[in-house]
Scaffold this motif. Structure first.
Motif, PDB file in Angstrom:
ATOM      1  N   ALA A  24      36.021 -17.984  13.844  1.00 39.84           N
ATOM      2  CA  ALA A  24      37.078 -17.788  12.971  1.00 39.84           C
ATOM      3  C   ALA A  24      38.606 -17.676  13.428  1.00 39.84           C
ATOM      4  CB  ALA A  24      36.992 -16.077  12.374  1.00 39.84           C
ATOM      5  N   VAL A  25      38.811 -18.073  14.736  1.00 33.51           N
ATOM      6  CA  VAL A  25      39.838 -17.859  15.611  1.00 33.51           C
ATOM      7  C   VAL A  25      40.289 -19.120  15.626  1.00 33.51           C
ATOM      8  CG1 VAL A  25      41.192 -17.074  17.620  1.00 33.51           C
ATOM      9  CG2 VAL A  25      39.524 -15.667  16.392  1.00 33.51           C
ATOM     10  N   GLU A  26      41.603 -19.347  15.376  1.00 37.84           N
ATOM     11  CA  GLU A  26      42.556 -20.562  15.516  1.00 37.84           C
ATOM     12  C   GLU A  26      43.684 -20.473  16.761  1.00 37.84           C
ATOM     13  OE1 GLU A  26      43.705 -24.215  15.728  1.00 37.84           O
ATOM     14  OE2 GLU A  26      42.416 -23.526  14.005  1.00 37.84           O
ATOM     15  N   GLY A  27      44.086 -19.363  17.045  1.00 35.38           N
ATOM     16  CA  GLY A  27      44.873 -18.982  17.872  1.00 35.38           C
ATOM     17  C   GLY A  27      45.012 -17.410  18.423  1.00 35.38           C
ATOM     18  N   ALA A  28      45.132 -17.247  19.543  1.00 39.35           N
ATOM     19  CA  ALA A  28      44.996 -15.687  19.932  1.00 39.35           C
ATOM     20  C   ALA A  28      46.192 -15.517  21.443  1.00 39.35           C
ATOM     21  CB  ALA A  28      43.867 -15.287  20.418  1.00 39.35           C
ATOM     22  N   SER A  29      46.807 -14.379  21.352  1.00 33.13           N
ATOM     23  CA  SER A  29      47.369 -13.768  22.415  1.00 33.13           C
ATOM     24  C   SER A  29      47.271 -12.542  22.684  1.00 33.13           C
ATOM     25  CB  SER A  29      48.888 -14.162  22.165  1.00 33.13           C
ATOM     26  OG  SER A  29      49.838 -13.926  23.344  1.00 33.13           O
ATOM     27  N   VAL A  30      46.778 -12.080  23.906  1.00 32.19           N
ATOM     28  CA  VAL A  30      46.900 -10.731  24.263  1.00 32.19           C
ATOM     29  C   VAL A  30      48.029 -10.216  24.838  1.00 32.19           C
ATOM     30  CG1 VAL A  30      45.434  -8.961  25.370  1.00 32.19           C
ATOM     31  CG2 VAL A  30      44.390 -11.032  24.324  1.00 32.19           C
ATOM     32  N   ILE A  31      48.472  -8.997  24.578  1.00 30.25           N
ATOM     33  CA  ILE A  31      49.720  -8.253  25.278  1.00 30.25           C
ATOM     34  C   ILE A  31      49.284  -6.806  25.622  1.00 30.25           C
ATOM     35  CG2 ILE A  31      51.362  -9.636  23.889  1.00 30.25           C
ATOM     36  CD1 ILE A  31      52.039  -6.992  22.397  1.00 30.25           C
ATOM     37  N   GLY A  32      49.830  -6.293  26.425  1.00 36.72           N
ATOM     38  CA  GLY A  32      49.716  -4.820  26.726  1.00 36.72           C
ATOM     39  C   GLY A  32      50.570  -3.957  26.000  1.00 36.72           C
ATOM     40  N   ILE A  69      47.645  -2.436  32.593  1.00 36.43           N
ATOM     41  CA  ILE A  69      46.758  -1.645  33.383  1.00 36.43           C
ATOM     42  C   ILE A  69      46.210  -0.505  32.501  1.00 36.43           C
ATOM     43  CG2 ILE A  69      46.721   0.147  35.367  1.00 36.43           C
ATOM     44  CD1 ILE A  69      49.244  -1.073  36.661  1.00 36.43           C
ATOM     45  N   TYR A  70      44.960  -0.468  32.235  1.00 35.84           N
ATOM     46  CA  TYR A  70      44.355   0.496  31.238  1.00 35.84           C
ATOM     47  C   TYR A  70      43.673   1.397  32.445  1.00 35.84           C
ATOM     48  CZ  TYR A  70      40.661   2.104  28.152  1.00 35.84           C
ATOM     49  OH  TYR A  70      39.980   2.956  27.388  1.00 35.84           O
ATOM     50  N   LYS A  71      43.828   2.724  32.306  1.00 31.56           N
ATOM     51  CA  LYS A  71      43.425   3.625  33.216  1.00 31.56           C
ATOM     52  C   LYS A  71      43.205   3.455  34.529  1.00 31.56           C
ATOM     53  CE  LYS A  71      41.050   6.035  29.148  1.00 31.56           C
ATOM     54  NZ  LYS A  71      39.770   6.310  28.568  1.00 31.56           N
ATOM     55  N   GLY A  72      44.207   2.771  35.058  1.00 28.01           N
ATOM     56  CA  GLY A  72      44.104   2.352  36.324  1.00 28.01           C
ATOM     57  C   GLY A  72      43.403   1.099  36.707  1.00 28.01           C
ATOM     58  N   TYR A  73      42.839   0.378  35.790  1.00 24.69           N
ATOM     59  CA  TYR A  73      42.290  -0.734  35.919  1.00 24.69           C
ATOM     60  C   TYR A  73      43.168  -2.136  35.465  1.00 24.69           C
ATOM     61  CZ  TYR A  73      37.517   1.708  36.057  1.00 24.69           C
ATOM     62  OH  TYR A  73      36.627   2.305  36.373  1.00 24.69           O
ATOM     63  N   ASN A  74      43.181  -3.125  36.314  1.00 27.66           N
ATOM     64  CA  ASN A  74      43.978  -4.374  35.863  1.00 27.66           C
ATOM     65  C   ASN A  74      43.367  -5.161  34.865  1.00 27.66           C
ATOM     66  OD1 ASN A  74      45.912  -3.682  38.025  1.00 27.66           O
ATOM     67  ND2 ASN A  74      45.180  -5.092  39.568  1.00 27.66           N
ATOM     68  N   VAL A  75      44.059  -5.354  34.002  1.00 30.44           N
ATOM     69  CA  VAL A  75      43.245  -6.295  32.868  1.00 30.44           C
ATOM     70  C   VAL A  75      44.182  -7.435  32.653  1.00 30.44           C
ATOM     71  CG1 VAL A  75      42.712  -6.343  30.539  1.00 30.44           C
ATOM     72  CG2 VAL A  75      42.610  -4.268  31.486  1.00 30.44           C
ATOM     73  N   TYR A  76      43.752  -8.538  32.637  1.00 31.06           N
ATOM     74  CA  TYR A  76      44.452  -9.818  32.532  1.00 31.06           C
ATOM     75  C   TYR A  76      44.167 -10.491  31.214  1.00 31.06           C
ATOM     76  CZ  TYR A  76      44.141  -9.229  37.549  1.00 31.06           C
ATOM     77  OH  TYR A  76      44.114  -8.568  38.742  1.00 31.06           O
ATOM     78  N   PRO A  77      45.294 -11.035  30.661  1.00 28.86           N
ATOM     79  CA  PRO A  77      45.186 -11.451  29.394  1.00 28.86           C
ATOM     80  C   PRO A  77      44.305 -12.674  28.832  1.00 28.86           C
ATOM     81  CG  PRO A  77      47.344 -10.997  29.766  1.00 28.86           C
ATOM     82  CD  PRO A  77      46.735 -10.944  30.947  1.00 28.86           C
ATOM     83  N   THR A  78      44.522 -13.895  30.033  1.00 25.13           N
ATOM     84  CA  THR A  78      44.055 -15.015  29.608  1.00 25.13           C
ATOM     85  C   THR A  78      42.481 -15.164  29.361  1.00 25.13           C
ATOM     86  OG1 THR A  78      45.750 -16.140  30.871  1.00 25.13           O
ATOM     87  CG2 THR A  78      43.917 -17.498  30.606  1.00 25.13           C
ATOM     88  N   PRO A  79      41.887 -14.437  30.239  1.00 24.94           N
ATOM     89  CA  PRO A  79      40.272 -14.292  29.784  1.00 24.94           C
ATOM     90  C   PRO A  79      39.822 -13.653  28.594  1.00 24.94           C
ATOM     91  CG  PRO A  79      40.473 -13.517  32.130  1.00 24.94           C
ATOM     92  CD  PRO A  79      41.784 -13.555  31.494  1.00 24.94           C
ATOM     93  N   LEU A  80      40.561 -12.807  28.227  1.00 26.38           N
ATOM     94  CA  LEU A  80      40.534 -12.232  26.746  1.00 26.38           C
ATOM     95  C   LEU A  80      40.797 -13.154  25.608  1.00 26.38           C
ATOM     96  CD1 LEU A  80      41.699  -8.646  27.461  1.00 26.38           C
ATOM     97  CD2 LEU A  80      39.374  -9.394  27.339  1.00 26.38           C
ATOM     98  N   GLU A  81      42.118 -13.958  25.782  1.00 28.34           N
ATOM     99  CA  GLU A  81      42.403 -14.951  24.905  1.00 28.34           C
ATOM    100  C   GLU A  81      41.260 -16.250  24.773  1.00 28.34           C
ATOM    101  OE1 GLU A  81      47.071 -14.211  25.823  1.00 28.34           O
ATOM    102  OE2 GLU A  81      46.025 -15.762  26.814  1.00 28.34           O
ATOM    103  N   ASP A  82      40.590 -16.459  25.991  1.00 29.76           N
ATOM    104  CA  ASP A  82      39.638 -17.486  26.094  1.00 29.76           C
ATOM    105  C   ASP A  82      38.316 -17.321  25.139  1.00 29.76           C
ATOM    106  OD1 ASP A  82      41.415 -19.077  27.538  1.00 29.76           O
ATOM    107  OD2 ASP A  82      40.312 -18.716  29.536  1.00 29.76           O
ATOM    108  N   LEU A  83      37.923 -16.047  25.346  1.00 30.91           N
ATOM    109  CA  LEU A  83      36.996 -15.418  24.719  1.00 30.91           C
ATOM    110  C   LEU A  83      37.267 -15.452  23.005  1.00 30.91           C
ATOM    111  CD1 LEU A  83      35.817 -12.498  26.586  1.00 30.91           C
ATOM    112  CD2 LEU A  83      34.609 -14.468  26.177  1.00 30.91           C
ATOM    113  N   LEU A  84      38.365 -14.770  22.753  1.00 30.00           N
ATOM    114  CA  LEU A  84      38.743 -14.983  21.458  1.00 30.00           C
ATOM    115  C   LEU A  84      38.666 -16.266  20.471  1.00 30.00           C
ATOM    116  CD1 LEU A  84      41.512 -12.178  21.185  1.00 30.00           C
ATOM    117  CD2 LEU A  84      39.643 -12.047  20.182  1.00 30.00           C
ATOM    118  N   HIS A  85      39.011 -17.383  21.400  1.00 29.96           N
ATOM    119  CA  HIS A  85      39.260 -18.686  20.970  1.00 29.96           C
ATOM    120  C   HIS A  85      37.761 -19.108  20.696  1.00 29.96           C
ATOM    121  CE1 HIS A  85      43.501 -19.075  22.540  1.00 29.96           C
ATOM    122  NE2 HIS A  85      43.481 -19.730  21.340  1.00 29.96           N
ATOM    123  N   GLU A  86      36.741 -18.637  21.445  1.00 27.27           N
ATOM    124  CA  GLU A  86      35.474 -19.070  20.993  1.00 27.27           C
ATOM    125  C   GLU A  86      34.816 -18.848  19.911  1.00 27.27           C
ATOM    126  OE1 GLU A  86      32.776 -17.765  24.438  1.00 27.27           O
ATOM    127  OE2 GLU A  86      33.975 -18.665  25.896  1.00 27.27           O
TER     128      GLU A  86
END
Length: 560
Positions: A481-489, A461-478
């Motif tokens: 330069a990125v072979e693998g990515a994982s997003v945490i809070g 939760i960023y400033k009251g907004y729900n943020v989901y990791p999977t869509p961000l990981e999908d973008l990074l994989h696009e």
């Protein structure tokens, strides 16, 4: 639902042993398992399993007793798995890499009275000194599961010559299988423990039979039939076939997923139900794995995102002859759209399918249709299996949400298990009125396709907004330069939490502040301001479980 198939399946009053008996009767001389020079037909597999069952019963294992499988993937894993079930006992598969203390805890929680182990795992079992275990059986090494260098294969590393060898059980005269009911326990399967302590899930025979038939009939365009002897086999439904459908009694698969994990454990029965010849791959090594696919003309290729990323990164992979493959199945965790696209290019004659499930649902809840060019929208993990309902509910056990809204995934169906062994409070929390609260976040579109956005515990939760990791990981994989990515809070004094990415770069793309800035700009241009990745950290390899799931708990600990 596959076109041409009924909306509902009949689920016979049968055990897993009845499914194997059906395949052994219908495909008696067909190769069932290949593990180097160890080759078993379906008739031989069933015979060996019945002998193991008889040997266990001679040594005091009774109906309802728990027997642990503490061994790496091999043909003997499958033989002993069915042997335990045919004896009327309960299988508890344990990670062969567990340290002695964790192994002791799991075997005690499961109440194991006997253990099948291996020369590579025997020392840990001896060190664990598990109370209540009165029988230890040592399986021999194989090509897929060799003995460690310098180890006596007859005793196991660090062990004396005591105990029982598998050969002793196989010498028993096979007896009729012990009768079990659908409500009897088949598995005590431990959850992955990626977000907390691993727990033993109570999986009943009817749960496993239902899930095996759901997957086998979906993938094989077939329906279950019970013969006069009570054996279960699959009967093809010709009008439902596609060019990518599993051909009953004529397909070849490769066993790679860890068999102590739900995906590997249940998938072996899906293979047995469809009369598939299975090649045991052993420990994953990309070049050896590709050679097995080429040599044995494998038609079905299972794996996890981490495996497929390693395969796609293998130099010269585009020169391999992979034309035999008709199905590439990704499971264990969501795979990014970019990797799916690249897999489609690498396997030009295969359909690339994805599914979704969890141990508490036996294995699978959703999957893709057997089509290369189909109706599945990008990013979806598929549609519900036969007789399976999926709902999206507001977090905190709230009301059902309409299509397009993100919330917690709930599921209902014959594969939903019986709760947690010895944890009534946790069972009451996750299992309600026939529904399973999965702990995963997702949404359904208007056509009923399921999309996942992460675990409820991974949402930040960023400033009251729900943020989901999977869509961000999908973008990074696009990004190239990125072979693998994982997003945490990560905790933040002003924002509450901020999205932080851990990234593995591809060869030729040096990490550093400049690349980090470019990656953050790349994501920022494609998301709302509150969803932007605020930090990038480069890492040599993402921590993953044996089943291929990224261990975000380790990333959080590293960040802290």
């Amino acid at each position: 639902m596959p076109e041409g198939m009924p909306e509902s399946l009949p689920y016979p009053e049968a055990s897993l042993g009845d499914l194997l008996a059906g395949s052994a009767h219908r495909h008696a001389d067909r190769l069932a398992l290949r593990d180097g020079e160890l080759i078993l037909t379906y008739a031989e597999l069933y015979d060996r399993a019945c002998r193991v069952a008889a040997g266990l019963r001679e040594r005091g294992v009774r109906h309802g007793d728990t027997v642990a499988l503490h061994q790496p993937n091999s043909a003997w894993f499958t033989v002993t798995y069915y042997g335990v079930l045919l004896a009327g006992a309960v299988v508890t598969p344990v990670n062969p890499a567990l340290p002695p203390k964790s192994l002791r805890d799991q075997l005690q929680e499961a109440g194991a009275v006997a253990v099948f182990t291996h020369p590579a795992t025997r020392a840990a079992l001896d060190e664990a000194e598990v109370p209540g275990v009165r029988l230890t059986v040592l399986v021999p090494p194989t090509d897929a599961a060799p003995a460690p260098p310098g180890t006596d294969p007859d005793t196991g590393a660090g062990a004396d010559s005591g105990g029982t060898r598998l050969e002793d059980l196989l010498a028993a005269e096979p007896l009729a299988p012990v009768a079990v009911s659908g409500d009897d326990l088949a598995h005590l399967s431990f959850t992955g423990g990626t977000t907390g302590r691993s727990k033993a899930v109570r999986v009943l025979h009817r749960n496993v039979v239902a899930n095996v038939l759901q997957m086998a009939c979906w993938r094989g365009a077939a329906r279950p039939v019970v013969d006069a002897g009570g054996r279960v086999h699959l009967e093809p439904v010709p009008e439902a076939r596609t060019p990518y459908t599993i051909e009953i009694g004529a397909s070849t698969g490769v066993a790679l997923a860890p068999m102590f994990h739900a995906m590997g454990l249940v998938s072996q029965s899906v293979s047995m139900a469809t009369g598939t010849s299975v090649v045991l791959a052993g420990r994953f090594e990309p070049r050896r794995f590709v050679r097995l696919v080429e040599e044995h003309r494998v038609t079905m290729l299972p794996g996890s995102p981490s495996l497929f990323h390693a395969l796609l990164a293998l130099p010269g992979i585009e020169d391999a002859d992979l034309t035999s493959v008709r199905i590439v199945n990704s499971g264990a965790a969501p795979i990014d759209a970019h990797a799916l696209h690249r897999l489609g290019e690498l396997f030009p004659r295969a359909c690339i399918v994805e599914g979704y499930g969890l141990t508490e649902a036996t294995m699978a809840l959703t999957t893709h249709p057997m089509l290369r060019e189909g109706p599945v929208p990008t990013g979806s993990v598929g549609a519900p299996l036969f007789d399976t309902d999926i709902e999206i509910r507001e977090l905190g056990c709230g009301p059902v949400l309409p299509a397009g809204r993100t919330g917690e995934v709930w599921a209902r169906g014959p594969q939903i298990t019986d709760g947690y062994q010895g944890h009534r409070d946790l069972t009451d929390e996750q299992y309600r009125d026939g529904w399973l609260r999965t702990g995963d976040l997702g949404r359904l579109d208007e056509d009923g396709w399921l999309f996942l956005v992460g675990r409820a515990k991974d949402m930040l939760i960023y400033k009251g907004y729900n943020v989901y990791p999977t869509p961000l990981e999908d973008l990074l994989h696009e990004h190239p330069a990125v072979e693998g990515a994982s997003v945490i809070g990560a905790p933040h004094a002003e924002a509450g939490e901020i999205p932080v990415a851990y990234v593995v770069t591809r060869p030729g793309h040096p990490s550093g502040p400049e690349l980090a800035a470019r990656l953050m700009e790349f994501v920022a241009a494609r998301v709302a301001p509150y969803q932007r990745v605020r930090e990038i950290h480069f890492i040599d390899a993402l921590p993953v479980s044996a089943a291929g799931k990224i261990l975000k708990t380790e990333l959080r600990q590293r960040h802290a």
